[in-house]
Design a protein around this motif. Structure first.
Motif, PDB file in Angstrom:
ATOM      1  N   GLU A 156     -37.784 -30.059   9.832  1.00 27.63           N
ATOM      2  CA  GLU A 156     -37.990 -29.588  11.214  1.00 27.63           C
ATOM      3  C   GLU A 156     -37.715 -28.094  11.329  1.00 27.63           C
ATOM      4  OE1 GLU A 156     -35.401 -32.224  13.345  1.00 27.63           O
ATOM      5  OE2 GLU A 156     -36.935 -33.800  13.510  1.00 27.63           O
ATOM      6  N   LEU A 157     -36.677 -27.629  10.629  1.00 25.01           N
ATOM      7  CA  LEU A 157     -36.386 -26.198  10.615  1.00 25.01           C
ATOM      8  C   LEU A 157     -37.529 -25.431   9.948  1.00 25.01           C
ATOM      9  CD1 LEU A 157     -34.413 -23.844  11.090  1.00 25.01           C
ATOM     10  CD2 LEU A 157     -33.414 -24.367   8.840  1.00 25.01           C
ATOM     11  N   SER A 158     -38.059 -26.016   8.889  1.00 28.06           N
ATOM     12  CA  SER A 158     -39.168 -25.372   8.180  1.00 28.06           C
ATOM     13  C   SER A 158     -40.419 -25.302   9.049  1.00 28.06           C
ATOM     14  CB  SER A 158     -39.485 -26.114   6.886  1.00 28.06           C
ATOM     15  OG  SER A 158     -38.382 -26.054   6.011  1.00 28.06           O
ATOM     16  N   VAL A 159     -40.618 -26.276   9.937  1.00 32.29           N
ATOM     17  CA  VAL A 159     -41.770 -26.258  10.846  1.00 32.29           C
ATOM     18  C   VAL A 159     -41.696 -25.032  11.747  1.00 32.29           C
ATOM     19  CG1 VAL A 159     -42.817 -27.425  12.851  1.00 32.29           C
ATOM     20  CG2 VAL A 159     -42.227 -28.737  10.815  1.00 32.29           C
ATOM     21  N   THR A 160     -40.483 -24.731  12.219  1.00 25.70           N
ATOM     22  CA  THR A 160     -40.335 -23.581  13.127  1.00 25.70           C
ATOM     23  C   THR A 160     -40.401 -22.259  12.388  1.00 25.70           C
ATOM     24  OG1 THR A 160     -37.916 -23.657  12.982  1.00 25.70           O
ATOM     25  CG2 THR A 160     -38.938 -24.883  14.778  1.00 25.70           C
ATOM     26  N   LEU A 161     -40.099 -22.255  11.093  1.00 28.45           N
ATOM     27  CA  LEU A 161     -40.079 -21.001  10.335  1.00 28.45           C
ATOM     28  C   LEU A 161     -41.403 -20.696   9.639  1.00 28.45           C
ATOM     29  CD1 LEU A 161     -36.549 -21.270   8.653  1.00 28.45           C
ATOM     30  CD2 LEU A 161     -37.184 -19.930  10.678  1.00 28.45           C
ATOM     31  N   ALA A 199     -48.563 -24.566   5.499  1.00 31.55           N
ATOM     32  CA  ALA A 199     -47.181 -24.916   5.154  1.00 31.55           C
ATOM     33  C   ALA A 199     -46.521 -25.654   6.325  1.00 31.55           C
ATOM     34  CB  ALA A 199     -46.385 -23.674   4.801  1.00 31.55           C
ATOM     35  N   GLN A 200     -46.782 -25.170   7.551  1.00 33.36           N
ATOM     36  CA  GLN A 200     -46.211 -25.809   8.725  1.00 33.36           C
ATOM     37  C   GLN A 200     -46.720 -27.244   8.855  1.00 33.36           C
ATOM     38  OE1 GLN A 200     -47.409 -24.360  12.665  1.00 33.36           O
ATOM     39  NE2 GLN A 200     -45.218 -24.318  13.232  1.00 33.36           N
ATOM     40  N   GLU A 201     -48.000 -27.459   8.602  1.00 32.01           N
ATOM     41  CA  GLU A 201     -48.586 -28.801   8.676  1.00 32.01           C
ATOM     42  C   GLU A 201     -47.957 -29.730   7.633  1.00 32.01           C
ATOM     43  OE1 GLU A 201     -50.479 -31.659  10.451  1.00 32.01           O
ATOM     44  OE2 GLU A 201     -50.527 -29.602  11.195  1.00 32.01           O
ATOM     45  N   LYS A 202     -47.711 -29.188   6.468  1.00 31.14           N
ATOM     46  CA  LYS A 202     -47.078 -29.956   5.399  1.00 31.14           C
ATOM     47  C   LYS A 202     -45.679 -30.414   5.843  1.00 31.14           C
ATOM     48  CE  LYS A 202     -45.115 -29.228   0.860  1.00 31.14           C
ATOM     49  NZ  LYS A 202     -44.724 -28.209  -0.084  1.00 31.14           N
ATOM     50  N   PHE A 203     -44.912 -29.535   6.476  1.00 29.28           N
ATOM     51  CA  PHE A 203     -43.561 -29.884   6.919  1.00 29.28           C
ATOM     52  C   PHE A 203     -43.589 -30.864   8.095  1.00 29.28           C
ATOM     53  CE2 PHE A 203     -42.411 -25.827   4.728  1.00 29.28           C
ATOM     54  CZ  PHE A 203     -41.586 -26.415   3.767  1.00 29.28           C
ATOM     55  N   LYS A 204     -44.608 -30.764   8.952  1.00 31.18           N
ATOM     56  CA  LYS A 204     -44.744 -31.725  10.055  1.00 31.18           C
ATOM     57  C   LYS A 204     -44.974 -33.132   9.502  1.00 31.18           C
ATOM     58  CE  LYS A 204     -46.453 -28.722  13.744  1.00 31.18           C
ATOM     59  NZ  LYS A 204     -47.594 -28.388  14.596  1.00 31.18           N
TER      60      LYS A 204
END
Length: 191
Positions: free
Chosen positions: A88-93, A98-103
């Motif tokens: 979740e922290l990675s989604v915001t950063l 990359a964001q889609e992968k973390f979601k």
């Protein structure tokens, strides 16, 4: 030391020898038979008490195993929560791909945590059930132990009655035996 011509007899030994040599009286014979019957029932009650105690210990051990397994599941759940928090922290950063992968990772961790929680709850329920069964078996064991003790008291009182020739003690023997049989029946019925 009977091999050297010297032998010490106890009062009970003397009474038994007297009955064997002279036929004894009806009182002695009845008390001897009653004592043998009480001893037999007491041995059965003692066996049942040991059995119920072993069952209680096995169930308590089973409960401990389930508790440990549940604890392991909750630790696993916590590890997945930590990974989810990092995702979740990675989604915001991050942004883009990359964001889609973390979601996706966040959703995967949520799903995995649900499955882990279900298993942990199931193991906790099994531990609780085993604990309750163990307590029930210990209660039954206590019944058997009390019944056995009452029968041992009856046996001791019958020996005293035989040695003192006090017929009124036989009533106490019957009372202790009756109480022991009733408590044994309660143990048998799991009450």
């Amino acid at each position: 030391m009977s091999g050297h011509g010297f032998h010490v007899h106890g009062p009970h030994d003397h009474e038994v020898e007297h009955v064997a040599q002279h036929g004894g009286d009806n009182f002695t014979s009845r008390v001897a038979v009653l004592t043998a019957i009480i001893s037999t029932v007491g041995a059965i009650f003692g066996y049942m008490g040991g059995h119920s105690q072993n069952a209680a210990l096995l169930l308590k051990n089973e409960a401990a195993i389930h508790k440990t397994s549940a604890s392991n599941q909750w630790n696993y759940y916590q590890a997945k929560s930590n990974k989810q928090n990092l995702a979740e922290l990675s989604v915001t950063l991050t942004s883009g791909e990359a964001q889609e992968k973390f979601k996706q990772a966040v959703e995967r961790y949520k799903k995995e945590k649900e499955e882990i929680k279900v298993e942990a709850d199931r193991l906790e329920a099994m531990a609780k059930a085993s604990d309750e069964k163990s307590e029930q078996e210990m209660h039954v064991h206590e019944r058997w132990a009390l019944a056995t003790t009452l029968l041992q008291i009856a046996i001791a009182m019958s020996a005293i009655a035989l040695l003192t020739r006090k017929r009124w003690l036989i009533g106490a023997v019957y009372a202790a035996t009756g109480a022991g049989v009733v408590v044994g029946a309660l143990g048998y019925l799991h009450l």
